[in-house]
Design a protein around this motif. Structure first.
Motif, short mmCIF file in Angstrom:
data_model
loop_
_atom_site.label_atom_id
_atom_site.label_comp_id
_atom_site.label_asym_id
_atom_site.label_seq_id
_atom_site.Cartn_x
_atom_site.Cartn_y
_atom_site.Cartn_z
N LEU A 1 0.90 -1.24 0.42
CA LEU A 1 0.39 -0.69 -0.36
C LEU A 1 0.92 1.34 0.02
CD1 LEU A 1 -3.19 -1.18 2.25
CD2 LEU A 1 -2.82 -0.95 -0.35
N THR A 2 1.69 1.43 0.56
CA THR A 2 3.18 2.02 0.41
C THR A 2 3.51 2.52 -0.86
OG1 THR A 2 3.22 2.26 2.53
CG2 THR A 2 5.02 3.13 1.19
N ARG B 1 2.03 10.37 -4.41
CA ARG B 1 3.79 10.39 -3.45
C ARG B 1 3.73 10.81 -2.14
NH1 ARG B 1 6.47 12.42 -8.27
NH2 ARG B 1 5.07 13.42 -9.79
N LYS B 2 2.95 9.82 -1.77
CA LYS B 2 3.39 9.96 -0.10
C LYS B 2 4.14 8.85 0.21
CE LYS B 2 -1.20 12.04 1.60
NZ LYS B 2 -2.75 11.80 2.01
N PRO B 3 5.25 9.05 1.66
CA PRO B 3 6.15 8.52 1.73
C PRO B 3 5.61 6.62 2.04
CG PRO B 3 5.72 9.63 2.80
CD PRO B 3 5.11 10.34 2.21
N LEU B 4 4.72 6.92 2.80
CA LEU B 4 4.11 5.20 3.96
C LEU B 4 2.68 5.34 4.69
CD1 LEU B 4 5.92 3.96 6.14
CD2 LEU B 4 5.47 5.35 7.68
N TRP B 5 2.32 4.06 3.73
CA TRP B 5 1.08 4.23 4.54
C TRP B 5 1.52 3.43 5.55
CZ3 TRP B 5 -1.43 -1.00 6.37
CH2 TRP B 5 -2.68 -0.65 6.12
N ARG B 6 0.10 3.60 6.83
CA ARG B 6 0.34 3.06 7.99
C ARG B 6 -1.23 3.07 8.80
NH1 ARG B 6 4.21 1.75 11.94
NH2 ARG B 6 3.28 2.29 13.95
N PRO B 7 -1.32 2.43 8.74
CA PRO B 7 -2.49 2.20 9.96
C PRO B 7 -2.54 3.92 11.38
CG PRO B 7 -2.67 0.27 10.09
CD PRO B 7 -0.95 1.13 8.94
N ASP B 8 -3.47 4.12 11.47
CA ASP B 8 -3.51 5.05 13.05
C ASP B 8 -4.28 4.11 14.05
OD1 ASP B 8 -3.37 8.07 12.05
OD2 ASP B 8 -5.13 7.38 10.89
N ALA B 9 -4.54 3.02 13.80
CA ALA B 9 -4.75 1.89 15.40
C ALA B 9 -5.15 0.78 14.20
CB ALA B 9 -6.64 2.60 16.10
#
Length: 273
Positions: free
Chosen positions: A131-132, A140-148
């Motif tokens: 997903l990143t 162009r966002k550097p990172l996919w990361r869930p918030d919770a």
């Protein structure tokens, strides 16, 4: 005379076991095949031969539900309005995985907890990388990361029967490893019984009113000043039709929309049937 013979047999068994410890192959007993070997450092409790048998889903055919084989489900009209962005799963739900999950889930073999969590963590890492990569290409966002992280709840009856919720344990293990908050968000309102004996239509119908937000759970109004969609990762053990995850997701989206909060739900399961 009988007691003497019985005592001698016990002594012989004890000595035989002791000699095996001294002269047998080095290492410990494998959790799954019970052979003695030097166990894997990455997958707790199992030998390298059993590691090779893990049916990883490495090549995804359906990018919506994460299936590794041809998927007729996601093209159905009623599946276009699902509550989650996408699902990913660690392994195929074959006979070996059925055994592992059943031994933990139904028979309470606690030693499987860390092994199954390790499989889920590896799938989460692969999901994050995938997903990143998509985010980098599209926004162009550097990172996919869930918030919770949150999880599918079980009924009060099922919890009393098993003594634990396997999805909750998977979620808390993953959240700890990934340094993410784990939110106790949902409750199961009705005991839907075993879904494995039901048809696809019956599963979706059964799940329509099965879940709700916990009265003392997470307060979505705290996110009203959040300037982007809140990414929530929903965890379960097995994905079959997606009806359980979809029902949970719709409950979450409804609660968030009531306070004008934008939520994106991603799902991750241990196994995909």
């Amino acid at each position: 005379m009988f007691s003497y013979i019985f005592h001698m047999l016990e002594r012989i068994q004890h000595l035989t076991g002791h000699l095996y410890q001294l002269l047998g192959p080095p290492g410990s007993q494998c959790l799954t095949c019970e052979t003695r070997a030097v166990l894997s450092s990455h997958y707790p409790g199992i030998c390298p031969r059993c590691v090779q048998q893990i049916p990883w889903i490495r090549s995804i055919r359906c990018h919506r539900c994460g299936r590794g084989v041809g998927c007729p489900d996601c093209v159905r009209v009623h599946m276009q309005n699902r509550s989650f962005v996408c699902n990913r799963s660690a392994v195929q739900y074959n006979d070996l995985m059925k055994d592992w999950i059943s031994l933990y889930k139904f028979r309470g073999h606690e030693r499987y907890a860390s092994l199954l969590t390790a499989l889920l963590i590896q799938a989460f890492q692969a999901m994050s990388d995938e997903l990143t990569s998509i985010c980098e290409k599209e926004t162009r966002k550097p990172l996919w990361r869930p918030d919770a992280v949150t999880y599918v709840p079980v009924s009060v009856e099922r919890l009393a029967e098993r003594g634990f919720n396997q999805a909750e344990r998977l979620a808390t293990g993953l959240a700890t490893a990934a340094r993410l908050p784990c939110v106790d968000l949902l409750q199961r309102q009705i005991n839907t019984g075993k879904q494995s004996f039901k048809s696809r239509a019956e599963r979706f119908e059964t799940m329509k009113h099965a879940f709700s937000i916990k009265p003392d759970g997470f307060d979505f109004s705290l996110l009203q000043n959040y300037n982007k969609p809140f990414k929530l990762l929903l965890i379960d053990d097995i994905y079959t039709t997606g009806s359980t995850l979809d029902a949970c997701g719709h409950v979450i989206l409804h609660a968030a929309s009531n306070v004008s909060v934008s939520v994106e739900i991603y799902t991750l399961t241990l196994a995909r049937s």
